[in-house]
Every structure is written in structure tokens, then in C-alpha cells.
Design a protein around this motif. Sequence first.
Motif, short mmCIF file in Angstrom:
data_model
loop_
_atom_site.label_atom_id
_atom_site.label_comp_id
_atom_site.label_asym_id
_atom_site.label_seq_id
_atom_site.Cartn_x
_atom_site.Cartn_y
_atom_site.Cartn_z
N CYS A 1 -26.63 39.30 2.75
CA CYS A 1 -25.53 39.79 3.58
C CYS A 1 -24.32 40.11 2.72
O CYS A 1 -23.99 39.35 1.82
CB CYS A 1 -25.18 38.72 4.62
SG CYS A 1 -23.88 39.25 5.72
N CYS B 1 -18.25 36.77 6.16
CA CYS B 1 -17.46 36.10 7.19
C CYS B 1 -16.92 34.82 6.53
O CYS B 1 -17.64 34.17 5.78
CB CYS B 1 -18.33 35.74 8.39
SG CYS B 1 -19.06 37.20 9.15
N CYS C 1 -18.96 31.41 6.43
CA CYS C 1 -20.43 31.45 6.26
C CYS C 1 -20.90 31.39 4.80
O CYS C 1 -20.33 32.05 3.93
CB CYS C 1 -20.95 32.72 6.91
SG CYS C 1 -22.75 32.84 6.89
N HIS D 1 -25.28 42.25 13.46
CA HIS D 1 -23.81 42.22 13.38
C HIS D 1 -23.28 43.37 14.24
O HIS D 1 -23.82 44.48 14.18
CB HIS D 1 -23.37 42.39 11.93
CG HIS D 1 -21.92 42.10 11.73
ND1 HIS D 1 -20.93 42.98 12.10
CD2 HIS D 1 -21.28 41.02 11.21
CE1 HIS D 1 -19.74 42.45 11.81
NE2 HIS D 1 -19.93 41.26 11.28
FE1 SF4 Z 1 -23.29 37.62 7.10
FE2 SF4 Z 1 -21.25 36.88 8.70
FE3 SF4 Z 1 -23.79 36.71 9.57
FE4 SF4 Z 1 -22.89 35.03 7.67
S1 SF4 Z 1 -22.20 35.15 9.83
S2 SF4 Z 1 -24.86 36.12 7.66
S3 SF4 Z 1 -21.51 36.39 6.50
S4 SF4 Z 1 -22.65 38.58 9.07
#
Ligand code: SF4
Length: 460
Positions: A171, A175, A178, A254
Motif C-alpha cells: 500500500c 494512513c 496504519c 480504498h
Molecule cells: Fe493502506 Fe490506509 Fe488501508 Fe493501511 S488503512 S492498508 S495505509 S489504505
Amino acid sequence: MSDASKTTNAKKVFIKTYGCQMNVYDSDRMTDALADHGFSPTQDMGEADLVLLNTCHIREKAAEKVYSELGRIRDFRNEREPGAKKMLIGVAGCVAQAEGEEIMARAPAVDLVFGPQSYHRLPELVARADRERVIDTDFPEEDKFAHLPAPKKEVTISRGLTAFLTVQEGCDKFCSFCVVPYTRGAEVSRPVAQVIAEARALADAGVREITLLGQNVNAYHGVDDKGRQIGLGELCYLLAEIEGLARIRYTTSHPRDMDDALIAAHRDLDKLMPYLHLPVQSGSDTILKAMNRRHTAAQYLEIIDRIKQARPDMALSGDFIVGFPGETDRDFADTLDMVKKVGYASAFSFKYSTRPGTPGAEMDNQVPEAVKAERLEALQAEITAHQTAFNAGCVGLTLPVLLEKKGRNPGQIAGRSPYLQPVHIEADESLIGQILPVEIVDRAKNSLVGTIVTSKVQAV
Ligand code: SF4
Ligand code: 5AD
């Protein structure tokens, strides 16, 4: 691989899997990779030559749980009969990726630590671990997907009527709460031909429903044979052409990557199930900004509107975090409001907890635990009310149900509705494997009860 290695099929691997569906898929692929080197899977740690923990880092205290499990496995190994065969202990997955060095230092019993990017090298790593302790947590440039063996037919069959298929990993969104961008690395998509070939193999082995997996699955942008990049929407059209494959799902998405092509696929493809897990995390613009989600609450609602126009019966699901640093009562009220506006069919909710190395962990306006607990309870009550209403709305409808397995009681079978609800049916188990119209006659807390309308197989 030599024929000799195939015939000395005496070694056994025991894999314990934690966390998400991606880890379940990865464990299956590790089993496949090891099968070519004489390992067969076992559910009994006592007969294992190799014990692997496939770990997850997303939940709080994940690493601590891994250390205590490793302690138990070490004791188990030490307490075996004298002369018992050698047993290697390995740690895979996101905790391995994030804390590889520390695991080696804190858990001397561990022989092997490797991250998600190294799974295709597993047989080689295991062979080395026989001689010395091994750690492999780099992010190599090579494409790990290209090296994984195709799913074994006999293994695939035992996976049943539904299967996961990883199409994308990693990813780039970052965020601020995360760990995934740090543990799974930058986003990579599998080439289209590879995905189609694997889906075909699964369908040939009897799989009727596939769930495409990715940490950010709708950011998929695989290259096709003409060198063109195609998105998840276009991929779904190609997968829908595979005979025998009746249902396609995908997770997790997302909001920013919910593009027109994917929404159109939901409009056009009966095989693409009307269920969407689209995490929003918060209903407050202030918190969404602090979380670095890169969209507002209004933009999220606008996406939901467009999806519902394309597929009016779409069941929505999501993830929420309460108590992100700086979250006020007012911000939280916006989250409750979001739940009310979307009317989720189901949703997951979590108390924020810090992950070392993420920006959220450095923020100084952390919310007290008691406040988080109170908000979580209120949010879950709201979500449950909507889930109950959604399930109640299904009573009286006739839904196509994939009949998946025997039920809990004799004479019962269990399946799934298009909206991913478990459905319990009084029917003969010879029907397992079919998709039949089922009239929903009642509902329980998290499931539905139905009766088969006709034994005619529905055309898919
Ligand atoms: Fe990616 Fe955000 Fe999902 Fe974590 S929460 S995997 S950073 S999109
Ligand atoms: N604290 C609480 N929940 C988290 N999630 C991810 N990181 C955290 C964290 N630090 C939740 C998000 C994500 C789901 C898989 O786990 O809601 O969508």
C-alpha cells in the motif's frame, strides 16, 4: 526439483495463521511452495519438522502474542521424547517483517524469520535454517508473484467451493494509523495473465466463488499481454468470462480508488457480488485529514451514491476507528452520523491503538482509554442496529445462495447470500456446490434462515 525429493515425502509442516485473509492465502501458497520440496501439511504440531507462525501486526499487542506463542512452541519442542526428530521454528508475516531482528534476539529458539516478500524463497530458506539461523526481511526488487508455484490441484480442491486469490499487495496510501505500508511495502499488482490463469485453475478444481485480495485491492493496475495497465473493474470483466466461476468478490478497497470502471462492472456483471467493503474509518473531516485518508466525509458519501445508482441493492460494509488522536465528542458524533447515512449491512470497529513507527504514534493528543471504550460501545450499537435492519429487510426475498457446506445440525446445509450473509437451510447435502434460489423465511443475529424454492440450478 528432482524426483528423489518428490518421493521422500516424509517431512511435515505445521502452519498457524493469524490475521487477515491475505495471510490465509499466503499460508496456502507457502504450503504449495514447500510441497514441491517434500513437505506435506499437518494439523498436528507433534509430527511437524517445521512449525511456521504466519503473523499479523494490525492488532494491538500482536508482537507480544507472537512471543508468548513462540515460548509455548519452544517448550513443546524441548519437552518431546529424547531422540525426537528435529523441529525448525519459523516466523513469517508482518510481525516478522516489522521486528525481524528483535525476534532473533528475543527468541533464541527461532530458526527462521522471513517477511511477506520472501515466501517464494521459502524452500531455500528452510534448507539454510537447517544449518544456521536465518533472517530474510528485505524488500527485494524481484517479483515474488512470478516465482510462487501455481496452486496445486489436489490442495486447491481441499480448499472447497470458495477461494482467495491475491491480485495486489502492499500500500502506498500511508494512513497515519496504519503499519501496512511499512510491513507489506509499496504497492505491486500481479500481471493480468497470471491472475486469469490462477482463477481458471481454481475454477477447474471446482471453486465457484473467488475473492480477490489486496491490502488496497481496488488500486490494482496489472499489466496485460499488450503491456497495457488495467484496473480492477476491467479485470472483473475478464474474470467473469471464466466458465464455472459463478461469483467474484474483492477486498479491501480504498474510497479514492473506487473508479468509474469498477462501478460500471458492478452495474454490468451479475457475477460480481453486490457487497462492498469500503472502509471510511471516521465521519469527521478533521479526523480524516489527521488520518491522511485523502478524502472527506462528503466525498465518501458521494462515492456511495454513485455505487448505489449502478447497483441499487449493494450491501455496504466498512471499518471504523474510534479515539484517533484529537477526536472530540463532536468528531465522534460525525462518525455515528456516517453510519446512519450509509446504513451499513455490517461493519468492523476498533479502538485506536498506536503502532510504533506510524505518524499517529507521535501525536500528542491521544484519547483516554475510557473514552475510546465508551465510543466503541456506542458505535457498535449503532452498527448492530443497521445490520439487524438489513437482515430483516431480506426476509421474504428469494436470493441465490451458494450452498457451501454441511450445517451444524443433521439435515441442515449452510450457504452464503450475494450480500455475504450466512444462510441456514434444511436441505439435503447432495445439493452442496450449487447456487439455488432460496426464500428467506427468518433471520438470526448474524445470519438468515431460508428454504430452497426449486431444485433447478440457476443459470449463472
Ligand atoms: Fe493502506 Fe490506509 Fe488501508 Fe493501511 S488503512 S492498508 S495505509 S489504505
Ligand atoms: N488502531 C486501530 N485500528 C486500526 N486499524 C488499522 N490500524 C489500526 C490502529 N492503529 C483498523 C482499520 C483498518 C482495519 C484493517 O484495521 O480500521 O481498516
